[in-house]
Design a protein around this motif. Structure first.
Motif, PDB file in Angstrom:
ATOM      1  N   VAL A 419       0.835  -1.206   0.000  1.00 35.70           N
ATOM      2  CA  VAL A 419       0.000   0.000   0.000  1.00 35.70           C
ATOM      3  C   VAL A 419       0.866   1.252   0.000  1.00 35.70           C
ATOM      4  N   ASN A 420       1.978   1.232   0.740  1.00 38.55           N
ATOM      5  CA  ASN A 420       2.894   2.369   0.716  1.00 38.55           C
ATOM      6  C   ASN A 420       3.321   2.705  -0.708  1.00 38.55           C
ATOM      7  N   VAL A 421       3.795   1.688  -1.408  1.00 37.78           N
ATOM      8  CA  VAL A 421       4.322   1.900  -2.763  1.00 37.78           C
ATOM      9  C   VAL A 421       3.211   2.271  -3.736  1.00 37.78           C
ATOM     10  N   ALA A 422       2.037   1.682  -3.561  1.00 29.69           N
ATOM     11  CA  ALA A 422       0.910   2.058  -4.418  1.00 29.69           C
ATOM     12  C   ALA A 422       0.617   3.552  -4.285  1.00 29.69           C
ATOM     13  N   GLY A 423       0.618   4.052  -3.037  1.00 33.71           N
ATOM     14  CA  GLY A 423       0.398   5.471  -2.821  1.00 33.71           C
ATOM     15  C   GLY A 423       1.514   6.330  -3.384  1.00 33.71           C
ATOM     16  N   GLN A 424       2.736   5.785  -3.382  1.00 32.25           N
ATOM     17  CA  GLN A 424       3.876   6.527  -3.915  1.00 32.25           C
ATOM     18  C   GLN A 424       3.818   6.682  -5.437  1.00 32.25           C
ATOM     19  N   THR A 425       3.077   5.823  -6.110  1.00 30.38           N
ATOM     20  CA  THR A 425       2.833   6.004  -7.546  1.00 30.38           C
ATOM     21  C   THR A 425       1.579   6.829  -7.794  1.00 30.38           C
ATOM     22  N   LEU A 426       0.616   6.725  -6.877  1.00 36.07           N
ATOM     23  CA  LEU A 426      -0.673   7.394  -7.075  1.00 36.07           C
ATOM     24  C   LEU A 426      -0.563   8.909  -7.020  1.00 36.07           C
ATOM     25  N   VAL A 427       0.069   9.436  -5.975  1.00 33.77           N
ATOM     26  CA  VAL A 427       0.103  10.890  -5.773  1.00 33.77           C
ATOM     27  C   VAL A 427       0.791  11.616  -6.929  1.00 33.77           C
ATOM     28  N   PRO A 428       1.993  11.199  -7.375  1.00 33.47           N
ATOM     29  CA  PRO A 428       2.586  11.894  -8.527  1.00 33.47           C
ATOM     30  C   PRO A 428       1.704  11.836  -9.772  1.00 33.47           C
ATOM     31  N   THR A 429       0.994  10.723  -9.949  1.00 29.08           N
ATOM     32  CA  THR A 429       0.111  10.600 -11.109  1.00 29.08           C
ATOM     33  C   THR A 429      -1.043  11.591 -11.024  1.00 29.08           C
ATOM     34  N   ILE A 430      -1.668  11.697  -9.863  1.00 33.13           N
ATOM     35  CA  ILE A 430      -2.785  12.625  -9.691  1.00 33.13           C
ATOM     36  C   ILE A 430      -2.316  14.068  -9.833  1.00 33.13           C
ATOM     37  N   VAL A 431      -1.190  14.403  -9.197  1.00 35.69           N
ATOM     38  CA  VAL A 431      -0.677  15.769  -9.283  1.00 35.69           C
ATOM     39  C   VAL A 431      -0.331  16.123 -10.725  1.00 35.69           C
ATOM     40  N   ALA A 432       0.325  15.203 -11.434  1.00 34.05           N
ATOM     41  CA  ALA A 432       0.674  15.461 -12.835  1.00 34.05           C
ATOM     42  C   ALA A 432      -0.578  15.660 -13.688  1.00 34.05           C
ATOM     43  N   LYS A 433      -1.625  14.881 -13.395  1.00 33.60           N
ATOM     44  CA  LYS A 433      -2.879  15.039 -14.135  1.00 33.60           C
ATOM     45  C   LYS A 433      -3.518  16.394 -13.837  1.00 33.60           C
ATOM     46  N   GLY A 436      -1.811  19.154 -15.557  1.00 36.47           N
ATOM     47  CA  GLY A 436      -1.830  19.089 -17.007  1.00 36.47           C
ATOM     48  C   GLY A 436      -0.530  18.658 -17.653  1.00 36.47           C
ATOM     49  N   VAL A 437       0.338  17.943 -16.906  1.00 39.71           N
ATOM     50  CA  VAL A 437       1.609  17.512 -17.483  1.00 39.71           C
ATOM     51  C   VAL A 437       1.691  15.994 -17.619  1.00 39.71           C
ATOM     52  N   LEU A 438       0.608  15.285 -17.348  1.00 43.55           N
ATOM     53  CA  LEU A 438       0.600  13.830 -17.460  1.00 43.55           C
ATOM     54  C   LEU A 438       0.511  13.413 -18.919  1.00 43.55           C
ATOM     55  N   ASP A 439       1.304  12.437 -19.300  1.00 47.84           N
ATOM     56  CA  ASP A 439       1.253  11.881 -20.654  1.00 47.84           C
ATOM     57  C   ASP A 439       0.090  10.882 -20.702  1.00 47.84           C
ATOM     58  N   ARG A 440      -1.080  11.358 -21.116  1.00 42.46           N
ATOM     59  CA  ARG A 440      -2.267  10.505 -21.103  1.00 42.46           C
ATOM     60  C   ARG A 440      -2.172   9.349 -22.076  1.00 42.46           C
ATOM     61  N   ALA A 441      -1.506   9.562 -23.191  1.00 41.92           N
ATOM     62  CA  ALA A 441      -1.371   8.471 -24.166  1.00 41.92           C
ATOM     63  C   ALA A 441      -0.605   7.310 -23.549  1.00 41.92           C
ATOM     64  N   ARG A 442       0.446   7.620 -22.814  1.00 41.52           N
ATOM     65  CA  ARG A 442       1.227   6.567 -22.169  1.00 41.52           C
ATOM     66  C   ARG A 442       0.431   5.939 -21.027  1.00 41.52           C
ATOM     67  N   TYR A 443      -0.246   6.748 -20.240  1.00 42.70           N
ATOM     68  CA  TYR A 443      -1.040   6.238 -19.129  1.00 42.70           C
ATOM     69  C   TYR A 443      -2.117   5.276 -19.632  1.00 42.70           C
ATOM     70  N   ASP A 444      -2.777   5.642 -20.724  1.00 45.76           N
ATOM     71  CA  ASP A 444      -3.905   4.852 -21.215  1.00 45.76           C
ATOM     72  C   ASP A 444      -3.495   3.587 -21.950  1.00 45.76           C
ATOM     73  N   SER A 445      -2.237   3.514 -22.414  1.00 46.65           N
ATOM     74  CA  SER A 445      -1.868   2.387 -23.275  1.00 46.65           C
ATOM     75  C   SER A 445      -0.731   1.530 -22.754  1.00 46.65           C
ATOM     76  N   ALA A 446       0.002   1.981 -21.746  1.00 47.88           N
ATOM     77  CA  ALA A 446       1.191   1.251 -21.320  1.00 47.88           C
ATOM     78  C   ALA A 446       0.847  -0.081 -20.680  1.00 47.88           C
ATOM     79  N   GLN A 447       1.713  -1.061 -20.910  1.00 49.46           N
ATOM     80  CA  GLN A 447       1.606  -2.368 -20.293  1.00 49.46           C
ATOM     81  C   GLN A 447       2.791  -2.555 -19.364  1.00 49.46           C
ATOM     82  N   ALA A 448       2.763  -3.614 -18.567  1.00 46.83           N
ATOM     83  CA  ALA A 448       3.871  -3.884 -17.661  1.00 46.83           C
ATOM     84  C   ALA A 448       5.176  -4.058 -18.422  1.00 46.83           C
ATOM     85  N   GLU A 449       5.099  -4.576 -19.644  1.00 50.82           N
ATOM     86  CA  GLU A 449       6.303  -4.805 -20.428  1.00 50.82           C
ATOM     87  C   GLU A 449       7.010  -3.498 -20.778  1.00 50.82           C
ATOM     88  N   ASP A 450       6.269  -2.370 -20.803  1.00 52.28           N
ATOM     89  CA  ASP A 450       6.896  -1.096 -21.113  1.00 52.28           C
ATOM     90  C   ASP A 450       7.931  -0.712 -20.063  1.00 52.28           C
TER      91      ASP A 450
END
Length: 474
Positions: A419-433, A436-450
């Motif tokens: 849960v700690n690490v999940a939150g550590q990815t969540l907050v930067p993603t929300i703030v970036a969104k 207006g600096v989040l790469d939505r194309a990458r967010y919407d299409s990326a897979q684990a292999e990326d």
């Protein structure tokens, strides 16, 4: 001919499946659990004295898992330093750089407050301290405690590298010295150096070029290390099953249930709601963040998982590297919804109940305050026990209550760290969104292999964050 073509296609699909990272991780989880149960059934080896030692299979699994985490931890200091120095230099062209930092800290506090409210609620509803068979004879004070002055100790570097050393003496008189690093101090050093580079101007360009080149080399090495994740997962899961089992959960079952229910509510309810409110797909976030979350669960180390956390935040979730290289290391030391919010809240209520101490409304407010602010105060000494002792001492509860919970701490720590690490990815993603600096194309299409795409295959990163979206697009 058709049968030959079908056979070729079948072999191609089989090779593709075996080469798929998601399949490798799942296979490693299953195989690791199976090997762990085999090791558990073999049992410990009689060393000829009262002490027992792990059998060969448990030792092998432990070596494999710990070696992988050690490799990840070894790359953390140079990665953080180079990434932050480069990001500070890149942020000079961004008007909202300071706002990004304040928004990040604000969201740390918001999610921590939500998490601690859930922890307090579960503690009051399930009353784990009133439904346990554990004896007070097992109470003992921990060897390490947290205090409000830890922030200054962790913030001020003791040396230019943020390194520390500690010496321990074994029962046979043998002394051993171990070297560790303080992530918060490295962050401070890197920020100061980055600002100095900006103020120095053209004379610092050769140094900045060196740092950027070093960062590229470090990221290449990191890519090689992360490729070993399936092997590391196998060892970590296998050792966890073999070493801990589930027998110790019997006397603290309701307490463990309360903690895991709280963790599940935050991970599966609170985080998805926050994503939805900010216009982000929930399934896509889980898909992108999963490599870091699963590694955190089996490794029980936010710092060890940090390189993977930062990589998934950039590669899979579309957070600009200039921002992620600052936000993720900071989050790894101060953003701990599992260890610093849910767990201390439920544990404090458990200790109060088992010692027959009634908590007032003011005490619950203090629990919330410690959870929101305390993780920053103890950033130099990360860990759930540190936060728990800080909470107990603030409330005036007996620190000896910590000893009652240590038996199942490793089992709880798996979920807390995830849960700690999940939150550590969540907050930067929300703030970036929101900025207006989040790469939505990458967010919407990326897979684990990326996550494992070679850096050479990526386009050269820009020297600044992308231009913010128009207000209407947010």
């Amino acid at each position: 001919m058709s049968s030959t073509a079908s056979a070729v296609r079948g072999r191609s699909r089989a090779r593709a499946l075996l080469g798929n990272f998601g399949f490798q991780i799942i296979a490693a989880l299953v195989l690791g659990a199976a090997l762990g149960w085999v090791a558990l059934s073999i049992g410990p080896v009689d060393a000829g004295t009262d002490a027992e030692s792990p059998n060969w299979l448990t030792s092998t699994l432990d070596t494999i898992g710990s070696s992988f985490v050690t490799l990840l931890r070894a790359i953390v200091p140079p990665l953080i330093f180079a990434a932050i120095v480069a990001s500070v230099a890149n942020l000079q062209n961004v008007a909202n750089g300071a706002r990004l930092a304040w928004r990040t800290l604000s969201w740390f506090a918001i999610t921590a407050l939500i998490s601690v409210v859930i922890g307090i609620g579960l503690g009051l509803v399930l009353q784990p301290g009133n439904h346990t068979t554990i004896s007070l004879d097992q109470a003992e004070e921990p060897g390490r405690t947290g205090s409000w002055t830890d922030f200054l100790d962790g913030l001020i570097p003791g040396n230019p590298l943020g390194l520390g050393a500690s010496t321990s003496v074994a029962e046979d008189g043998t002394a051993s010295t171990s070297v560790s690093f303080n992530v918060l101090q490295i962050v401070v050093i890197a920020i100061v150096v980055g600002i100095a580079v900006l103020r120095t101007g053209a004379k610092a360009e050769p140094f900045l070029s060196f740092v950027r080149s070093a960062l590229a080399v470090i990221q290449k090495v990191l890519w090689w290390v992360i490729r070993l994740a399936p092997l590391g997962t196998l060892g970590l899961v296998g050792n966890a099953v073999a070493s801990y089992g589930w027998d110790s959960l019997a006397s603290l079952g309701r307490f463990a249930i309360a903690v895991y229910v709280g963790l599940a509510l935050v991970l599966l309810v609170v985080y998805p709601v926050l994503l939805r409110v900010n216009g982000l797909g929930v399934a896509r976030w889980f898909r992108g963040a999963w490599p870091a979350i699963q590694l955190a669960f089996v490794s029980r180390s936010s710092i060890g998982t940090l390189p993977v956390t930062q990589r998934v935040t950039e590669r899979n979730l579309g957070v600009p590297s200039e921002y992620a290289s600052f936000a993720v290391p900071l989050a790894a030391t101060t953003k701990m919804d599992g260890c610093a919010s849910i767990y201390p809240a439920i544990s404090a209520i458990f200790v109060a109940q088992i010692f027959g101490i009634d908590l007032s409304v003011l005490d619950y407010l203090l629990i919330a305050f410690v959870s929101v602010v305390g993780s920053a105060a103890t950033a130099g000494l990360t860990g759930a026990i540190v936060m728990l002792t800080l909470t107990l001492s603030t409330l005036g509860l007996p620190l000896a209550g910590v000893g009652l919970l240590l038996a199942i701490d490793p089992i709880l720590d798996m979920g807390r760290t995830a849960v700690n690490v999940a939150g550590q990815t969540l907050v930067p993603t929300i703030v970036a969104k929101r900025e207006g600096v989040l790469d939505r194309a990458r967010y919407d299409s990326a897979q684990a292999e990326d996550l494992f795409t070679d850096d050479d295959e990526e386009s050269a990163p820009s020297d600044a964050l992308p231009a913010p979206e128009p207000a209407a697009a947010r």
